[in-house]
Design a protein around this motif. Sequence first.
Motif, PDB file in Angstrom:
ATOM      1  N   GLU A   1     -38.016  -5.807  32.368  1.00 23.93           N
ATOM      2  CA  GLU A   1     -39.092  -5.817  31.549  1.00 23.93           C
ATOM      3  C   GLU A   1     -39.917  -6.924  31.812  1.00 23.93           C
ATOM      4  O   GLU A   1     -39.716  -7.709  32.479  1.00 23.93           O
ATOM      5  N   ALA A   2     -41.048  -7.003  31.073  1.00 23.23           N
ATOM      6  CA  ALA A   2     -42.387  -8.120  31.429  1.00 23.23           C
ATOM      7  C   ALA A   2     -41.967  -9.365  31.432  1.00 23.23           C
ATOM      8  O   ALA A   2     -42.170  -9.929  32.480  1.00 23.23           O
ATOM      9  N   GLY A   3     -40.977  -9.889  30.437  1.00 24.79           N
ATOM     10  CA  GLY A   3     -40.633 -11.423  30.683  1.00 24.79           C
ATOM     11  C   GLY A   3     -39.915 -11.565  31.850  1.00 24.79           C
ATOM     12  O   GLY A   3     -40.150 -12.462  32.416  1.00 24.79           O
ATOM     13  N   PRO A   4     -38.941 -11.050  32.136  1.00 28.29           N
ATOM     14  CA  PRO A   4     -38.019 -11.353  33.369  1.00 28.29           C
ATOM     15  C   PRO A   4     -38.740 -11.195  34.845  1.00 28.29           C
ATOM     16  O   PRO A   4     -38.684 -11.833  35.571  1.00 28.29           O
ATOM     17  N   ALA A   5     -39.613 -10.009  34.561  1.00 25.30           N
ATOM     18  CA  ALA A   5     -40.345  -9.573  35.718  1.00 25.30           C
ATOM     19  C   ALA A   5     -41.302 -10.839  35.966  1.00 25.30           C
ATOM     20  O   ALA A   5     -41.434 -11.143  37.033  1.00 25.30           O
ATOM     21  N   SER A   6     -42.009 -11.373  34.918  1.00 29.48           N
ATOM     22  CA  SER A   6     -42.930 -12.422  35.076  1.00 29.48           C
ATOM     23  C   SER A   6     -42.141 -13.635  35.754  1.00 29.48           C
ATOM     24  O   SER A   6     -42.719 -14.303  36.592  1.00 29.48           O
ATOM     25  N   GLU A   7     -40.840 -13.970  35.137  1.00 30.85           N
ATOM     26  CA  GLU A   7     -40.179 -14.979  35.957  1.00 30.85           C
ATOM     27  C   GLU A   7     -40.121 -14.821  37.480  1.00 30.85           C
ATOM     28  O   GLU A   7     -40.030 -15.821  37.910  1.00 30.85           O
ATOM     29  N   PHE A   8     -39.491 -13.655  37.563  1.00 33.17           N
ATOM     30  CA  PHE A   8     -39.518 -13.282  39.065  1.00 33.17           C
ATOM     31  C   PHE A   8     -40.905 -13.694  39.716  1.00 33.17           C
ATOM     32  O   PHE A   8     -40.609 -14.315  40.892  1.00 33.17           O
ATOM     33  N   ALA A   9     -41.720 -13.069  39.160  1.00 33.56           N
ATOM     34  CA  ALA A   9     -42.901 -13.178  40.051  1.00 33.56           C
ATOM     35  C   ALA A   9     -43.227 -14.702  40.224  1.00 33.56           C
ATOM     36  O   ALA A   9     -44.041 -15.169  41.243  1.00 33.56           O
ATOM     37  N   THR A  10     -43.244 -15.512  39.242  1.00 33.98           N
ATOM     38  CA  THR A  10     -43.665 -16.871  39.201  1.00 33.98           C
ATOM     39  C   THR A  10     -42.565 -17.577  40.332  1.00 33.98           C
ATOM     40  O   THR A  10     -43.321 -18.208  40.984  1.00 33.98           O
ATOM     41  N   LYS A  11     -41.438 -17.468  40.251  1.00 37.27           N
ATOM     42  CA  LYS A  11     -40.609 -18.069  41.230  1.00 37.27           C
ATOM     43  C   LYS A  11     -40.760 -17.587  42.640  1.00 37.27           C
ATOM     44  O   LYS A  11     -40.780 -18.240  43.524  1.00 37.27           O
ATOM     45  N   ALA A  12     -41.148 -16.138  42.868  1.00 38.15           N
ATOM     46  CA  ALA A  12     -41.426 -15.941  44.190  1.00 38.15           C
ATOM     47  C   ALA A  12     -42.677 -16.414  44.676  1.00 38.15           C
ATOM     48  O   ALA A  12     -42.953 -16.751  45.758  1.00 38.15           O
ATOM     49  N   GLN A  13     -43.799 -16.500  43.618  1.00 35.92           N
ATOM     50  CA  GLN A  13     -44.927 -17.355  44.220  1.00 35.92           C
ATOM     51  C   GLN A  13     -44.836 -18.615  44.711  1.00 35.92           C
ATOM     52  O   GLN A  13     -45.213 -19.153  45.841  1.00 35.92           O
ATOM     53  N   ARG A  14     -44.095 -19.387  44.230  1.00 33.10           N
ATOM     54  CA  ARG A  14     -43.833 -20.626  44.358  1.00 33.10           C
ATOM     55  C   ARG A  14     -43.079 -20.818  45.603  1.00 33.10           C
ATOM     56  O   ARG A  14     -43.300 -21.569  46.438  1.00 33.10           O
ATOM     57  N   ILE A  15     -42.041 -19.786  45.784  1.00 35.31           N
ATOM     58  CA  ILE A  15     -41.184 -19.740  47.155  1.00 35.31           C
ATOM     59  C   ILE A  15     -42.317 -19.563  48.338  1.00 35.31           C
ATOM     60  O   ILE A  15     -42.171 -20.057  49.364  1.00 35.31           O
ATOM     61  N   ALA A  16     -42.998 -18.624  47.970  1.00 34.49           N
ATOM     62  CA  ALA A  16     -43.923 -18.045  48.935  1.00 34.49           C
ATOM     63  C   ALA A  16     -44.870 -19.304  49.545  1.00 34.49           C
ATOM     64  O   ALA A  16     -45.187 -19.557  50.515  1.00 34.49           O
ATOM     65  N   THR A  17     -45.587 -19.905  48.425  1.00 31.89           N
ATOM     66  CA  THR A  17     -46.356 -20.885  48.586  1.00 31.89           C
ATOM     67  C   THR A  17     -45.746 -22.018  49.359  1.00 31.89           C
ATOM     68  O   THR A  17     -46.156 -22.711  50.564  1.00 31.89           O
ATOM     69  N   SER A  18     -44.446 -22.482  48.913  1.00 32.26           N
ATOM     70  CA  SER A  18     -43.607 -23.469  49.634  1.00 32.26           C
ATOM     71  C   SER A  18     -43.286 -23.039  51.229  1.00 32.26           C
ATOM     72  O   SER A  18     -43.269 -24.130  52.132  1.00 32.26           O
ATOM     73  N   LEU A  19     -42.986 -21.848  51.190  1.00 32.47           N
ATOM     74  CA  LEU A  19     -42.586 -21.653  52.695  1.00 32.47           C
ATOM     75  C   LEU A  19     -43.919 -21.595  53.544  1.00 32.47           C
ATOM     76  O   LEU A  19     -43.788 -21.911  54.878  1.00 32.47           O
ATOM     77  N   GLN A  20     -44.989 -21.159  53.049  1.00 37.07           N
ATOM     78  CA  GLN A  20     -46.101 -21.068  53.928  1.00 37.07           C
ATOM     79  C   GLN A  20     -46.483 -22.718  54.439  1.00 37.07           C
ATOM     80  O   GLN A  20     -47.009 -22.721  55.448  1.00 37.07           O
ATOM     81  N   LEU A  21     -46.399 -23.339  53.372  1.00 37.53           N
ATOM     82  CA  LEU A  21     -46.906 -24.868  53.556  1.00 37.53           C
ATOM     83  C   LEU A  21     -45.850 -25.422  54.597  1.00 37.53           C
ATOM     84  O   LEU A  21     -46.357 -26.025  55.301  1.00 37.53           O
ATOM     85  N   ALA A  22     -44.307 -25.182  54.486  1.00 33.54           N
ATOM     86  CA  ALA A  22     -43.656 -25.613  55.666  1.00 33.54           C
ATOM     87  C   ALA A  22     -43.825 -25.119  56.938  1.00 33.54           C
ATOM     88  O   ALA A  22     -43.506 -25.582  57.916  1.00 33.54           O
TER      89      ALA A  22
END
Length: 139
Positions: free
Chosen positions: A100-121
């Motif tokens: 559902e929208a709420g949990p999907a958004s939580e996953f998307a937010t975390k995934a974005q942070r992970i992708a950004t962190s990995l790219q920086l590293a």
Amino acid sequence: MVQSRHATITEDAIATLVDAFYARVRRDPTLGPVFEAAIAEEEWPEHLETMRRFWSSVMLTSGRYSGNPVAVHRAVAGIERSLFATWLALFTETASELFEAGPASEFATKAQRIATSLQLALFHRLGGPPDGLKRKPAA
């Protein structure tokens, strides 16, 4: 029959997401070859279990994952910054279909942070200009 979307994030729901997402990754014309070169066929069950533990730790703070994602990704031949946008789009799409929208958004937010962190590293170099900017030529 259409299956209802998950309303909450549970271990079983995370397993469903991980399995569905990586099935898509393996079929993706851009990501598939990189993953297939990095993960032997017989290693996929172990990889999926590792990813279930990883997302459990991220989303449920379960502490089930212990590892070094940066080191793992540094060892992947053919990894490029542009792949992260495809990875993120596939992940977000899969989460939106399964949750559902709420949990999907939580996953998307975390995934974005992970992708950004990995790219920086992986791609940012100390002393270099901020990502996406070019250093001005010396006057």
